[in-house]
Write a protein that holds these residues in place. Structure first.
Motif, PDB file in Angstrom:
ATOM      1  N   HIS A  64       0.849  -1.321   0.016  1.00 35.14           N
ATOM      2  CA  HIS A  64       0.058  -0.020   0.106  1.00 35.14           C
ATOM      3  C   HIS A  64       0.897   1.266   0.015  1.00 35.14           C
ATOM      4  O   HIS A  64       2.074   1.337   0.356  1.00 35.14           O
ATOM      5  CB  HIS A  64      -0.990  -0.174   1.291  1.00 35.14           C
ATOM      6  N   HIS A  66       1.949   5.402   0.731  1.00 38.28           N
ATOM      7  CA  HIS A  66       1.986   6.516   1.766  1.00 38.28           C
ATOM      8  C   HIS A  66       2.525   7.627   1.284  1.00 38.28           C
ATOM      9  O   HIS A  66       3.672   7.735   0.255  1.00 38.28           O
ATOM     10  CB  HIS A  66       2.437   6.279   3.226  1.00 38.28           C
ATOM     11  N   HIS A 108       4.728   0.128   0.744  1.00 35.63           N
ATOM     12  CA  HIS A 108       5.563  -0.582   1.579  1.00 35.63           C
ATOM     13  C   HIS A 108       4.609  -1.974   2.033  1.00 35.63           C
ATOM     14  O   HIS A 108       3.305  -1.791   1.739  1.00 35.63           O
ATOM     15  CB  HIS A 108       5.931  -0.136   2.745  1.00 35.63           C
ATOM     16  N   GLU A 110       3.823  -4.518   5.363  1.00 36.51           N
ATOM     17  CA  GLU A 110       4.071  -4.790   6.809  1.00 36.51           C
ATOM     18  C   GLU A 110       3.688  -6.361   7.139  1.00 36.51           C
ATOM     19  O   GLU A 110       2.461  -6.524   7.312  1.00 36.51           O
ATOM     20  CB  GLU A 110       3.548  -3.812   7.500  1.00 36.51           C
TER      21      GLU A 110
HETATM   22 MN    MN Z   1       1.655   1.580   6.005  1.00 36.80          MN
END
Ligand code: MN
Length: 291
Positions: A64, A66, A108, A110
């Motif tokens: 996703h 940012h 990125h 996670e």
């Molecule tokens: Mn994030």
């Protein structure tokens, strides 16, 4: 002039949790949970301690974007792996901090670290979104991996414990992370009956996340694990006494007094900059990252 106490505005319970992907069960203290003024901190997602069962396929959140701010992830239990389109990757373990400056834009992902996922166990994390002043929003992405043993530490008197200075300054001890606006981010690790004092300018927005334990603030207010202590913009001195061994995440920063336009993972100043971010993302201008 005598320094005045910074008084508590409210002690806030953790709002109902929601899942981010399938790996993070977070209580959002702000901006959704409580409409409190915490700039330069824009968002606080708190994954209270939970147990994850063992699983071969790591849980987490996929690729996703940012833009326009920084994500700061602080681990207390468990381990998280990160990869981004700027080529940075890392794993954070308990005590470690990952400071990712998205700025002009990154993709990125996670995920729970593989070995942690296979074993399962206790998991507790904080993720903050730290806003950037307008002049830095389109600067190049940056990544600071701050290992626990490299965090500057101030030892308190009388065996009270210590203050880990992740960013900012505590009694002359300077923080490990570089920031784009003045802010303090500390982990106070206090022993039972230990005391610590803080001194932040009145106008700095200030709050504590109680990660573990039980504290008394300014001799009167009691806050326990998973609560957020929100301070007024008055006075400067805070006294903390640990009623048991406690860990407190301390946030205090100078507000960024600029307009905010937010849409999902983009945090800018004007609606047209949000549209630009969406267009850039759709055109693949945030780079590439494997799922
Ligand atoms: Mn994030």
């Amino acid at each position: 002039m005598e320094a005045k106490t910074k008084t508590v505005s409210a002690i806030l319970n953790a709002p109902a949790p929601h899942m981010v992907g399938d790996g993070f069960r977070v209580h959002n203290f702000f901006p959704k949970g409580y409409k409190i003024k915490m700039s330069p901190f824009f968002l606080l997602d708190y994954n209270a301690r939970i147990e994850f069962s063992a699983r071969n396929e790591p849980r987490g959140v996929g690729v996703h974007p940012h833009r326009g701010f920084e994500t700061v992830t602080i681990a207390y239990h468990g381990a998280v792996a990160h990869h981004d389109s700027a080529g940075n990757s890392g794993i954070i373990y308990p005590g470690d901090v990952q400071w990712m400056t998205a700025a002009s834009g990154i993709l990125h992902k996670e995920y729970h670290e593989e070995q942690f996922s296979k074993k399962g166990g206790a998991f507790q994390m904080v993720q903050l979104w730290v806003n950037l002043p307008a002049k830095y929003k389109m600067s190049p992405p940056k990544y600071q991996e701050i290992k626990h043993n490299s965090i500057a530490k101030h030892t308190l008197d009388n065996g009270s414990g210590n203050i880990e200075v992740i960013a900012g300054e505590y009694n002359g001890t300077k923080g490990s992370a570089s920031t784009f606006s003045p802010l303090n981010l500390f982990n106070a690790r206090l022993n039972k009956e230990g005391k610590a004092y803080f001194d932040f300018p009145a106008e700095y927005n200030t709050g504590f996340v109680i990660i573990e334990g039980n504290i008394k603030v300014n001799g009167t207010e009691i806050a326990k694990a998973d609560q957020f202590v929100y301070f007024k913009n008055e006075g400067s001195i805070i006294e903390v006494e640990a009623l048991e061994n406690s860990i407190v995440l301390i946030l205090s920063g100078e507000p960024i007094n600029e307009p905010i336009a937010q849409y999902g993972p983009f945090l800018m100043n004007k609606p047209e900059e949000i549209q630009q971010a969406i267009d850039d993302y759709n055109q693949g201008r945030f780079g590439y990252l494997d799922e």
